[in-house]
Design an enzyme around this catalytic site. Structure first.
Site, PDB file in Angstrom:
ATOM      1  N   SER A  20       0.659  -0.497  -0.015  1.00  0.00           N
ATOM      2  CA  SER A  20      -0.453  -0.159  -0.029  1.00  0.00           C
ATOM      3  C   SER A  20       1.371   1.139  -0.028  1.00  0.00           C
ATOM      4  O   SER A  20       1.810   1.319   0.680  1.00  0.00           O
ATOM      5  CB  SER A  20      -1.550  -0.493   1.378  1.00  0.00           C
ATOM      6  OG  SER A  20      -1.720   1.511   0.994  1.00  0.00           O
ATOM      7  N   LYS A  69     -13.787  -4.542   2.133  1.00  0.00           N
ATOM      8  CA  LYS A  69     -14.090  -2.796   1.623  1.00  0.00           C
ATOM      9  C   LYS A  69     -15.960  -3.887   2.071  1.00  0.00           C
ATOM     10  O   LYS A  69     -16.741  -2.869   2.172  1.00  0.00           O
ATOM     11  CB  LYS A  69     -14.261  -2.596  -0.216  1.00  0.00           C
ATOM     12  CG  LYS A  69     -13.062  -1.742  -0.046  1.00  0.00           C
ATOM     13  CD  LYS A  69     -12.573  -1.570  -1.455  1.00  0.00           C
ATOM     14  CE  LYS A  69     -11.541  -0.936  -1.571  1.00  0.00           C
ATOM     15  NZ  LYS A  69     -11.366  -0.071  -2.648  1.00  0.00           N
ATOM     16  N   GLY A 130     -16.002  -4.903 -11.799  1.00  0.00           N
ATOM     17  CA  GLY A 130     -15.959  -5.195 -10.368  1.00  0.00           C
ATOM     18  C   GLY A 130     -15.444  -4.071  -9.508  1.00  0.00           C
ATOM     19  O   GLY A 130     -16.253  -2.797  -9.648  1.00  0.00           O
ATOM     20  N   GLY A 131     -15.047  -4.187  -7.955  1.00  0.00           N
ATOM     21  CA  GLY A 131     -15.300  -3.251  -7.284  1.00  0.00           C
ATOM     22  C   GLY A 131     -14.990  -1.796  -7.614  1.00  0.00           C
ATOM     23  O   GLY A 131     -15.636  -0.715  -7.497  1.00  0.00           O
TER      24      GLY A 131
HETATM   25  P1  ATR Z   1     -11.654  -4.662  -8.741  1.00  0.00           P
HETATM   26  O1  ATR Z   1     -12.485  -4.776  -7.069  1.00  0.00           O
HETATM   27  O2  ATR Z   1     -10.178  -4.118  -8.135  1.00  0.00           O
HETATM   28  O3  ATR Z   1     -12.533  -3.121  -9.981  1.00  0.00           O
HETATM   29  P2  ATR Z   1     -12.719  -6.986  -9.552  1.00  0.00           P
HETATM   30  O4  ATR Z   1     -13.765  -7.444  -9.013  1.00  0.00           O
HETATM   31  O5  ATR Z   1     -11.822  -8.301  -8.834  1.00  0.00           O
HETATM   32  O6  ATR Z   1     -11.684  -5.429  -9.152  1.00  0.00           O
HETATM   33  O7  ATR Z   1     -12.510  -6.992 -11.051  1.00  0.00           O
HETATM   34  C1  ATR Z   1     -11.890  -7.185 -11.777  1.00  0.00           C
HETATM   35  C2  ATR Z   1     -12.440  -6.444 -13.084  1.00  0.00           C
HETATM   36  O8  ATR Z   1     -11.397  -7.059 -14.339  1.00  0.00           O
HETATM   37  C3  ATR Z   1     -13.485  -7.740 -13.440  1.00  0.00           C
HETATM   38  O9  ATR Z   1     -14.547  -7.401 -14.499  1.00  0.00           O
HETATM   39  C4  ATR Z   1     -12.976  -8.402 -14.517  1.00  0.00           C
HETATM   40  O10 ATR Z   1     -14.034  -9.243 -15.955  1.00  0.00           O
HETATM   41  P3  ATR Z   1     -14.512 -10.815 -15.185  1.00  0.00           P
HETATM   42  O11 ATR Z   1     -15.780 -10.507 -14.437  1.00  0.00           O
HETATM   43  O12 ATR Z   1     -14.969 -10.482 -16.970  1.00  0.00           O
HETATM   44  O13 ATR Z   1     -14.212 -11.469 -14.368  1.00  0.00           O
HETATM   45  C5  ATR Z   1     -12.144  -7.948 -15.118  1.00  0.00           C
HETATM   46  N1  ATR Z   1     -11.240  -8.559 -15.627  1.00  0.00           N
HETATM   47  C6  ATR Z   1     -10.087  -9.096 -14.526  1.00  0.00           C
HETATM   48  N2  ATR Z   1      -8.738  -9.965 -15.532  1.00  0.00           N
HETATM   49  C7  ATR Z   1      -9.982  -9.024 -16.617  1.00  0.00           C
HETATM   50  C8  ATR Z   1      -8.845  -9.654 -17.778  1.00  0.00           C
HETATM   51  N3  ATR Z   1      -7.090 -10.407 -18.127  1.00  0.00           N
HETATM   52  N4  ATR Z   1      -9.513  -9.452 -19.462  1.00  0.00           N
HETATM   53  C9  ATR Z   1     -10.166  -8.088 -19.310  1.00  0.00           C
HETATM   54  N5  ATR Z   1     -10.684  -8.259 -18.185  1.00  0.00           N
HETATM   55  C10 ATR Z   1     -10.186  -8.430 -16.860  1.00  0.00           C
END
Ligand code: ATR
Length: 271
Positions: A20, A69, A130-131
């Site tokens: 962090s 969170k 995601g979040g």
């Molecule tokens: P955060 O809380 O940081 O936003 P998260 O909840 O893990 O992280 O969400 C990550 C997002 O990135 C998700 O929407 C994920 O897509 P999926 O819903 O299809 O899993 C997206 N993501 C992660 N890796 C990816 C990749 N290689 N290509 C496209 N989208 C990706």
């Protein structure tokens, strides 16, 4: 700053937390404004117990990070409206034993974008569901922007779009989607996979303002490609610093030294 019996404690609570940048940023800011406080990182597993500890130890403010969170919410006394809508908290303030949760990711994103361009009536595409996408999506909507969620997994993207009252498209459909502001919230392009980008470079237009929430590297491939064709860009540091600015001002009641905070973070990223 000399630590003494009056020193006020702030903390970041998460797991993992050793990466962090919040301690560097907040301690520099506290020292710059002459506030007798210290900000420490705690790796915590049981968030419920630790939230009782915030009251017991009279910790004045806390940042909440992955994976707590959402799970922290039942342990708080109050939620600010934005945090309630988003369903996630990344900031707690302790006012005489009453703990209130906020979402400064949302406010930080809005501030970082507003610094470069107006949000009202703009077509905003958010990549990811995601979040981070959720927090930013609510921020954009509350500023009067129109959101389309682009995601790899249809069900997850559609769910976020529904919650936001916005549109959904598959991640491959940027070309077909109206877009004035493009925001990447996925980890695609983050160290070590820095050659990757979440959309095709051919689908970028120079009229788009392009933002990436990733700040390691500072210039992701998406940001570089966007700059190459002449887009205005917003890097991940701005959102990170502005979410910290909101926290600092909430906790201390003092104006945050934005440039000092930015410098402290940049130094850590580039060194
Ligand atoms: P955060 O809380 O940081 O936003 P998260 O909840 O893990 O992280 O969400 C990550 C997002 O990135 C998700 O929407 C994920 O897509 P999926 O819903 O299809 O899993 C997206 N993501 C992660 N890796 C990816 C990749 N290689 N290509 C496209 N989208 C990706």
């Amino acid at each position: 700053m000399m630590l003494n019996a009056d020193t006020v404690l702030f903390a970041v609570l998460g797991d993992p937390v050793s990466h962090s940048l919040s301690p560097v940023m907040h301690n520099q800011a506290l020292s710059d404004v002459g506030y007798n406080g210290v900000y420490l990182a705690f790796r915590v597993k049981d968030i419920g117990k630790v939230v009782s500890g915030i009251k017991a130890l009279d910790i004045k403010g806390a940042s909440i990070t992955i994976p707590h969170k959402v799970s922290v919410i039942p342990f708080l006394d109050e939620l600010d409206d934005t945090a309630e809508k988003i369903g996630a908290v990344n900031t707690i303030i302790n006012r005489q034993g009453v703990l209130t949760g906020y979402n400064s990711d949302c406010l930080g994103a809005v501030k970082a974008i507003s610094e470069k361009t107006a949000i009202k009536d703009k077509d905003v595409v958010i990549i990811g569901a995601g979040g981070a996408a959720r927090a930013i999506g609510f921020g954009i909507i509350s500023e009067g922007g129109r959101v389309t969620v682009l995601n790899r997994t249809v069900g997850k993207g559609e769910k976020l779009a529904r919650d936001l009252g916005s549109e959904f498209q598959h991640i491959s459909n940027l070309k077909k989607t109206k877009c004035q502001i493009l925001i990447n919230t996925t980890p695609v392009g983050m160290i070590p996979d820095t050659d990757a980008m979440p959309v095709k470079s051919d689908d970028l237009e120079k009229t788009m303002v392009v933002m990436d929430v990733i700040y390691n590297p500072l210039k992701t491939r998406l940001i570089k490609e966007a700059e190459n064709i002449g887009c205005m860009t917003i890097d991940g540091i701005s959102m990170f610093v502005y979410q910290g600015v909101f926290q600092f001002e909430l906790w201390t009641g003092k104006k945050a030294p934005v440039e000092v905070m930015k410098k402290a973070v940049l130094k850590r990223i580039t060194s």
